[in-house]
Motif scaffolding. Structure first.
Motif, PDB file in Angstrom:
ATOM      1  N   ILE A 256       0.845  -1.204   0.000  1.00  0.00           N
ATOM      2  CA  ILE A 256       0.000   0.000   0.000  1.00  0.00           C
ATOM      3  C   ILE A 256       0.875   1.247   0.000  1.00  0.00           C
ATOM      4  O   ILE A 256       0.633   2.202  -0.755  1.00  0.00           O
ATOM      5  CB  ILE A 256      -0.946  -0.014   1.214  1.00  0.00           C
ATOM      6  N   ALA A 257       1.917   1.256   0.836  1.00  0.00           N
ATOM      7  CA  ALA A 257       2.807   2.422   0.910  1.00  0.00           C
ATOM      8  C   ALA A 257       3.515   2.658  -0.416  1.00  0.00           C
ATOM      9  O   ALA A 257       3.807   3.814  -0.770  1.00  0.00           O
ATOM     10  CB  ALA A 257       3.828   2.225   2.030  1.00  0.00           C
ATOM     11  N   SER A 258       3.788   1.613  -1.173  1.00  0.00           N
ATOM     12  CA  SER A 258       4.444   1.777  -2.470  1.00  0.00           C
ATOM     13  C   SER A 258       3.527   2.466  -3.476  1.00  0.00           C
ATOM     14  O   SER A 258       4.006   3.114  -4.417  1.00  0.00           O
ATOM     15  CB  SER A 258       4.898   0.424  -3.021  1.00  0.00           C
ATOM     16  N   VAL A 259       2.222   2.312  -3.301  1.00  0.00           N
ATOM     17  CA  VAL A 259       1.261   3.020  -4.160  1.00  0.00           C
ATOM     18  C   VAL A 259       1.133   4.457  -3.689  1.00  0.00           C
ATOM     19  O   VAL A 259       1.254   5.400  -4.467  1.00  0.00           O
ATOM     20  CB  VAL A 259      -0.106   2.311  -4.151  1.00  0.00           C
ATOM     21  N   PRO A 261       1.789   6.449   0.468  1.00  0.00           N
ATOM     22  CA  PRO A 261       1.758   6.383   1.931  1.00  0.00           C
ATOM     23  C   PRO A 261       0.557   7.112   2.522  1.00  0.00           C
ATOM     24  O   PRO A 261       0.294   6.981   3.712  1.00  0.00           O
ATOM     25  CB  PRO A 261       3.069   7.049   2.344  1.00  0.00           C
ATOM     26  N   ASP A 262      -0.175   7.864   1.686  1.00  0.00           N
ATOM     27  CA  ASP A 262      -1.335   8.607   2.168  1.00  0.00           C
ATOM     28  C   ASP A 262      -2.633   7.820   2.080  1.00  0.00           C
ATOM     29  O   ASP A 262      -3.689   8.319   2.492  1.00  0.00           O
ATOM     30  CB  ASP A 262      -1.491   9.913   1.378  1.00  0.00           C
ATOM     31  N   GLY A 298       5.707   2.762   6.664  1.00  0.00           N
ATOM     32  CA  GLY A 298       5.672   4.085   6.057  1.00  0.00           C
ATOM     33  C   GLY A 298       4.293   4.654   5.813  1.00  0.00           C
ATOM     34  O   GLY A 298       4.164   5.763   5.274  1.00  0.00           O
ATOM     35  N   LEU A 299       3.233   3.917   6.184  1.00  0.00           N
ATOM     36  CA  LEU A 299       1.883   4.451   6.022  1.00  0.00           C
ATOM     37  C   LEU A 299       1.633   5.549   7.051  1.00  0.00           C
ATOM     38  O   LEU A 299       1.953   5.395   8.227  1.00  0.00           O
ATOM     39  CB  LEU A 299       0.847   3.335   6.174  1.00  0.00           C
ATOM     40  N   ARG A 300       1.041   6.643   6.602  1.00  0.00           N
ATOM     41  CA  ARG A 300       0.839   7.798   7.473  1.00  0.00           C
ATOM     42  C   ARG A 300      -0.500   7.756   8.216  1.00  0.00           C
ATOM     43  O   ARG A 300      -0.672   8.461   9.217  1.00  0.00           O
ATOM     44  CB  ARG A 300       0.923   9.077   6.634  1.00  0.00           C
ATOM     45  N   TYR A 301      -1.431   6.922   7.740  1.00  0.00           N
ATOM     46  CA  TYR A 301      -2.757   6.862   8.368  1.00  0.00           C
ATOM     47  C   TYR A 301      -3.174   5.398   8.473  1.00  0.00           C
ATOM     48  O   TYR A 301      -3.541   4.773   7.475  1.00  0.00           O
ATOM     49  CB  TYR A 301      -3.782   7.657   7.537  1.00  0.00           C
ATOM     50  N   ASN A 316      -8.103   7.131  15.995  1.00  0.00           N
ATOM     51  CA  ASN A 316      -8.091   8.564  15.712  1.00  0.00           C
ATOM     52  C   ASN A 316      -7.194   8.916  14.531  1.00  0.00           C
ATOM     53  O   ASN A 316      -6.344   8.132  14.120  1.00  0.00           O
ATOM     54  CB  ASN A 316      -7.600   9.332  16.949  1.00  0.00           C
ATOM     55  N   THR A 317      -7.374  10.126  14.029  1.00  0.00           N
ATOM     56  CA  THR A 317      -6.494  10.671  12.998  1.00  0.00           C
ATOM     57  C   THR A 317      -5.577  11.710  13.626  1.00  0.00           C
ATOM     58  O   THR A 317      -6.057  12.637  14.306  1.00  0.00           O
ATOM     59  CB  THR A 317      -7.302  11.330  11.867  1.00  0.00           C
ATOM     60  N   TYR A 318      -4.267  11.557  13.418  1.00  0.00           N
ATOM     61  CA  TYR A 318      -3.270  12.491  13.921  1.00  0.00           C
ATOM     62  C   TYR A 318      -2.510  13.096  12.751  1.00  0.00           C
ATOM     63  O   TYR A 318      -2.346  12.461  11.701  1.00  0.00           O
ATOM     64  CB  TYR A 318      -2.285  11.782  14.853  1.00  0.00           C
ATOM     65  N   CYS A 319      -2.043  14.291  12.939  1.00  0.00           N
ATOM     66  CA  CYS A 319      -1.213  14.929  11.918  1.00  0.00           C
ATOM     67  C   CYS A 319       0.102  14.163  11.808  1.00  0.00           C
ATOM     68  O   CYS A 319       0.791  13.957  12.821  1.00  0.00           O
ATOM     69  CB  CYS A 319      -0.947  16.385  12.285  1.00  0.00           C
ATOM     70  N   PRO A 320       0.483  13.750  10.600  1.00  0.00           N
ATOM     71  CA  PRO A 320       1.734  12.993  10.458  1.00  0.00           C
ATOM     72  C   PRO A 320       2.974  13.855  10.681  1.00  0.00           C
ATOM     73  O   PRO A 320       4.064  13.313  10.880  1.00  0.00           O
ATOM     74  CB  PRO A 320       1.667  12.469   9.022  1.00  0.00           C
TER      75      PRO A 320
END
Length: 357
Positions: A256-259, A261-262, A298-301, A316-320
């Motif tokens: 997924i991160a290779s496609v 990271p967001d 490396g995934l941010r969310y 929860n969602t946090y700012c990366p």
């Protein structure tokens, strides 16, 4: 009335609730057979025969496809789909039809998805128009209309019919899918579809084939959906003893991160259902470990689902960038939403990808 007769009656009812398939999803051959491109199976369907999904069939050299009914209908929190980066706190009017191109042993929607394949499944469809569905969405205050419950790829024409009206009414649209798509069906959907959720069920091709799919098809769909500009979120149901090894989870996260990271990755808890009663339910500890693997890749969310209040920060969602709490959740309930309407962290200005207004 015997079950076999009831199943036959359901098939007859469904065959009447059809329309001719979209030419974009159909290739015709001189002998009257058809190639269907609604899903990754790309079935060659001869006269009088059905595709793997059982609901798309060849009648007189024309592809007949489901139209103008629902078998499941609900107005749910958008977080339940799950979309965590799409209008947090909104509702999604979600409709489904009957049939599926896979046959997952743990399907939680088998009553709709396995109709015409399993005698234990099947519900009577209710006739409805696309306009009626949009009127219902507006009356409930829904901001999104979504196709789910069965596999929406095999009923793509009906989804587009509904989505066209949804867009005219100012609503967002969403596909909740197993991801077994083709370039043709994604191009057909894209003008009318904003959001696309994909189930990445396993990184083991042998396991995927047990479910009726092919791993490479799903991985290719993840890439194609992102390249076409749908808002994409991915779900992996963590099934102990099936797809929960650290090596497999790491491969999923790294892919997924290779496609991008967001792309948000949801790891959700399995519970025993349908024909898979021999696997233990997923624990909170297993979900948290999967989330940690996702972040390390490396995934941010990364989010943990189905066990509200038991997985700490992973709901929860946090700012990366600055780690500010942006969206606080408990299960499907949004307690606090601080992402700006133009999609930024209010503390440091970091762009938070998604659909926020």
């Amino acid at each position: 009335m015997p079950i076999s007769q009831r199943a036959a009656t359901l098939a007859e009812i469904l065959d009447e609730m059809t329309a001719e398939g979209a030419p974009e999803l159909t290739e015709r051959y001189p002998d009257g057979s058809l190639r269907c491109y609604a899903c990754g199976h790309r079935c060659l369907i001869k006269e009088g025969r059905r595709g793997i999904c059982k609901v798309r069939f060849n009648q007189g050299g024309k592809l007949r496809v489901p139209m103008n009914y629902v078998a499941a209908l609900a107005c749910d929190p958008t977080e339940k789909k799950p979309f965590f980066h799409v209008l947090p706190g909104s509702d999604t009017l979600t409709f489904g039809m009957l049939g599926c191109d896979l046959h997952c042993a743990y399907c939680q929607n088998y009553i709709t998805s396995q109709a015409l394949r399993d005698e234990a499944a099947g519900v009577v469809p209710r006739a409805v128009s696309a306009d009626q569905l949009i009127d219902l969405a507006l009356s409930y205050g829904a901001q999104i209309v979504g196709s789910s419950y069965n596999e929406p790829l095999i009923t793509a024409e009906w989804a587009v019919e509904v989505f066209k009206r949804a867009k005219r009414a100012g609503l967002k649209t969403a596909f909740i899918s197993n991801g077994n798509a083709t370039p043709q069906v994604l191009d057909y959907l894209r003008p009318w579809t904003d959001c696309y959720k994909i189930d990445l069920k396993t990184m083991n091709d042998r396991n995927y084939r047990q479910l009726g799919g092919v791993l490479e098809n799903i991985l290719e769909t993840v890439k194609m959906v992102y390249e076409r500009g749908f808002w994409e979120e991915i779900v992996t149901l963590i099934v102990p003893g099936f797809n929960d090894s650290e090596e497999e989870l790491r491969r999923a996260a790294e892919f997924i991160a290779s496609v991008s990271p967001d792309i948000p990755w949801h790891v959700t808890a399995f519970h025993q259902d349908y024909k898979m009663m021999d696997k233990p339910n997923t624990t909170a500890e297993q979900l948290v470990r999967a989330c940690e693997i996702g972040r390390q890749a490396g995934l941010r969310y990364v989010y943990a689902g189905n066990l509200p209040g038991k997985v700490g920060r992973w709901e929860n969602t946090y700012c990366p960038r600055c780690d500010a709490l942006l969206v606080e959740r408990y299960g499907f309930i949004v307690r606090r939403m601080r992402v700006t309407s133009d999609g930024h962290c209010p503390h440091c200005g970091e762009t938070i990808p998604g659909i926020w207004s």
